[in-house]
Design a protein around this motif. Structure first.
Motif, short mmCIF file in Angstrom:
data_model
loop_
_atom_site.label_atom_id
_atom_site.label_comp_id
_atom_site.label_asym_id
_atom_site.label_seq_id
_atom_site.Cartn_x
_atom_site.Cartn_y
_atom_site.Cartn_z
N VAL A 280 1.71 -16.12 -2.58
CA VAL A 280 1.18 -14.80 -2.23
C VAL A 280 -0.06 -14.96 -1.33
O VAL A 280 -0.22 -14.23 -0.34
N GLU A 281 -0.90 -15.94 -1.63
CA GLU A 281 -2.11 -16.11 -0.81
C GLU A 281 -1.74 -16.58 0.59
O GLU A 281 -2.35 -16.15 1.58
N HIS A 282 -0.72 -17.43 0.69
CA HIS A 282 -0.28 -17.87 2.02
C HIS A 282 0.25 -16.67 2.81
O HIS A 282 -0.05 -16.51 4.00
N PHE A 283 1.00 -15.83 2.11
CA PHE A 283 1.52 -14.60 2.73
C PHE A 283 0.37 -13.73 3.24
O PHE A 283 0.37 -13.23 4.36
N ARG A 284 -0.65 -13.55 2.38
CA ARG A 284 -1.76 -12.66 2.76
C ARG A 284 -2.50 -13.21 3.98
O ARG A 284 -2.84 -12.45 4.89
N LYS A 285 -2.73 -14.52 3.99
CA LYS A 285 -3.46 -15.12 5.13
C LYS A 285 -2.62 -15.05 6.40
O LYS A 285 -3.14 -14.82 7.49
N THR A 286 -1.30 -15.22 6.25
CA THR A 286 -0.44 -15.27 7.44
C THR A 286 -0.29 -13.88 8.07
O THR A 286 -0.30 -13.75 9.29
N PHE A 287 -0.12 -12.86 7.23
CA PHE A 287 0.27 -11.55 7.79
C PHE A 287 -0.81 -10.47 7.71
O PHE A 287 -0.65 -9.41 8.31
N ARG A 288 -1.88 -10.67 6.97
CA ARG A 288 -2.89 -9.60 6.78
C ARG A 288 -2.18 -8.28 6.44
O ARG A 288 -2.44 -7.24 7.06
N TYR A 289 -1.26 -8.33 5.47
CA TYR A 289 -0.39 -7.18 5.17
C TYR A 289 -1.19 -5.98 4.67
O TYR A 289 -2.00 -6.11 3.75
N PHE A 290 -0.94 -4.84 5.25
CA PHE A 290 -1.56 -3.60 4.77
C PHE A 290 -0.48 -2.52 4.70
O PHE A 290 0.36 -2.41 5.58
N ASN A 291 -0.51 -1.74 3.63
CA ASN A 291 0.48 -0.69 3.43
C ASN A 291 -0.29 0.52 2.90
O ASN A 291 -0.77 0.52 1.76
N THR A 292 -0.42 1.56 3.73
CA THR A 292 -1.33 2.66 3.45
C THR A 292 -1.19 3.28 2.06
O THR A 292 -2.17 3.53 1.37
N PHE A 293 0.07 3.50 1.65
CA PHE A 293 0.27 4.22 0.39
C PHE A 293 0.48 3.29 -0.81
O PHE A 293 0.86 3.75 -1.88
N ALA A 294 0.24 2.00 -0.61
CA ALA A 294 0.50 1.03 -1.69
C ALA A 294 -0.78 0.61 -2.38
O ALA A 294 -1.85 0.55 -1.76
N ALA A 295 -0.63 0.30 -3.66
CA ALA A 295 -1.75 -0.17 -4.50
C ALA A 295 -2.83 0.91 -4.63
O ALA A 295 -4.02 0.60 -4.76
N THR A 296 -2.40 2.16 -4.62
CA THR A 296 -3.35 3.27 -4.76
C THR A 296 -3.58 3.58 -6.25
O THR A 296 -2.75 3.23 -7.10
N PRO A 297 -4.64 4.29 -6.55
CA PRO A 297 -4.85 4.72 -7.94
C PRO A 297 -3.70 5.59 -8.46
O PRO A 297 -3.34 5.51 -9.64
N GLY A 298 -3.11 6.41 -7.60
CA GLY A 298 -1.99 7.25 -8.03
C GLY A 298 -0.79 6.40 -8.44
O GLY A 298 -0.14 6.65 -9.47
N GLN A 299 -0.46 5.40 -7.63
CA GLN A 299 0.63 4.47 -7.99
C GLN A 299 0.32 3.78 -9.31
O GLN A 299 1.19 3.62 -10.17
N ALA A 300 -0.93 3.36 -9.46
CA ALA A 300 -1.33 2.63 -10.67
C ALA A 300 -1.14 3.51 -11.90
O ALA A 300 -0.65 3.05 -12.94
N ALA A 301 -1.52 4.78 -11.77
CA ALA A 301 -1.39 5.69 -12.92
C ALA A 301 0.07 5.82 -13.33
O ALA A 301 0.41 5.77 -14.52
#
Ligand SMILES: Cc1ncc(COP(=O)(O)O)c(C=O)c1O
Length: 420
Positions: A280-301
């Motif tokens: 996962v860390e290699h993925f994050r460093k390689t792609f700088r992945y961002f997804n606007t509606f992901a990992a939000t407090p609403g999703q978490a709830a």
């Protein structure tokens, strides 16, 4: 109804799929029931997204409270999504230690492919020939793939029900494993570095086939021996559907990467890809992945509330018990109904194989559709699916009860009585 359908065609553009000859116009859901505009109540035997039942009050309350407090993208610290990530990972085997959140199963698979390719430096991916994994340009390449060239190649899905027709006297396990090895060898011979394999652990879209014992653990070994990663698509098979948390547990192996979606958020768009922390860390460093509606407090709830219900209502045990009740109740009907040639599945995921002739095992999609329509006429919503569209697929919300199963079995018997 006709007005709504015509309006839908105009707004969506004609061609957007609808279930059933006469589509259902629903206005409300509660538990395992859907209510139509004309007042008809349907027992929902098909929807896995409202995993803990339509509009579960705990989920509704948790999500409403959160979006009334804060809902924003994830470039801030917020504890609820961390709690959810920790809880979700705790349901998995220890090798899955970090997670990337997204909004759809397609995105979760896209992330999984990027992760595997970045980690291995390879491009070659194996899938089955009758899978569905999502709708992006890259993931679509794995759907119903018949390719034996390029960087995405398929193997036939394991079909224990029909194997001996084409391979008399052969051992299915050996044969299907040889086919996986042949694709891996083909990549090597063609100079395509191998990245991994992406399978649903139940081959849900292929039709919940009979899988030879030990197939997926042996596939995982072949894949790893050749430097690849096993990606498990748990979008349909996961989160309690089988009475286990994850489909891979039923098959007895541990995948390197897992994609998840549909049932996670009980209708809130919530998906995830889990892997080893270094992947996962290699993925994050390689792609700088961002997804606007992901990992939000609403999703978490939503995600946390779904896990709360599964734990508090002892859902996994109920899924195991009621699923068994369904299969045990259905199997005797095979004795009196020639087209009903097999009943398979795990937990609350059941497939009924419909054929024109038991000897040739010729798939009968039309017959399966007829049963689905007849069930709908009696207030039970199912659908047909699978590689040949001849599988009657039962996949109700996980809170489906013994009484619900009993009602369904009565209706099913009634449909059989009325068949030509
Ligand atoms: C096994 C599987 N994987 C992935 C997907 C794609 O999920 P989504 O529609 O959320 O993109 C689906 C959707 O049906 C699916 O069945």
């Amino acid at each position: 109804m006709t007005d709504v359908k015509a309006r839908r065609d105009a707004v969506f553009g004609a061609g957007s799929t609808l279930f059933y000859d006469e589509p259902v116009h629903i206005v409300r859901g509660e538990g395992v029931y859907l209510y139509a505009a004309d007042g008809t109540r349907y027992l929902d035997m098909y929807n896995n997204v409202p995993s803990v039942g339509h509009c579960h009050p705990h989920v509704v309350e948790a999500v409403s409270k959160q979006i009334g407090t804060l809902n924003v993208h994830n470039r801030y610290l917020h504890e609820a999504i961390l709690e959810y990530g920790e809880r979700l990972l705790a349901t998995h085997h220890d090798g899955l230690a970090s997670v990337v959140f997204s909004c759809t199963g397609t995105e979760a698979n896209e992330v999984a492919l990027m992760m595997a390719r970045a980690a291995t430096g390879g491009q070659g991916i194996i899938c089955t020939d009758a899978a569905y994994h999502g709708n992006s340009t890259e993931v679509r390449r794995l759907n119903h793939c018949r390719s034996s060239t390029g960087d995405v190649r398929s193997v036939p899905f394991p079909d224990g029900f029909r194997f001996d027709l084409d391979h008399p006297g052969q051992d299915p396990l050996t044969c299907y494993l040889d086919q996986v090895q042949a694709v891996i060898d083909g990549f090597r011979n063609d100079g395509v570095d191998f990245a991994g394999l992406l399978f649903c652990p139940l081959f849900a879209n292929e039709g919940l086939p009979a899988i030879p014992d030990g197939f997926l653990p042996a596939v995982a070994e072949l894949v790893r021996r050749s430097g690849g990663l096993f990606i498990c698509d748990e979008v349909q098979a996961g989160l309690g559907r089988t009475g286990n948390w994850w489909g891979y547990e039923v098959q007895g192996f541990q995948p390197d990467i897992v994609s998840m979606g549909k049932p996670l958020g009980a209708g809130m768009p919530l998906a995830a890809t889990a892997g080893r922390r270094d992947l996962v860390e290699h993925f994050r460093k390689t792609f700088r992945y961002f997804n606007t509606f992901a990992a939000t407090p609403g999703q978490a709830a939503a995600g946390n509330a779904v896990l709360d219900v599964i734990e508090a209502e002892n859902v996994l045990n109920q899924v195991t018990t009621v699923g068994q009740q369904l299969r045990d109740g259905l199997r005797p009907f095979m004795g009196r109904c020639e087209p009903m040639a097999d009943v398979r599945g795990e937990g609350l995921f059941v497939s009924i194989e419909w054929v024109t002739d038991r000897r040739t095992r010729t798939p009968d999609a039309e017959g399966a559709i007829q049963v689905v329509e007849q069930l709908k006429a009696r207030g039970f919503l199912t659908s047909n699916a699978g590689a040949y569209r001849n599988i009657i697929k039962l996949r109700p919300p996980l809170v489906f009860s013994e009484a619900d199963a009993a009602q369904f079995l009565d209706a099913f018997e009634d449909v059989l009585d009325g068949l030509d």
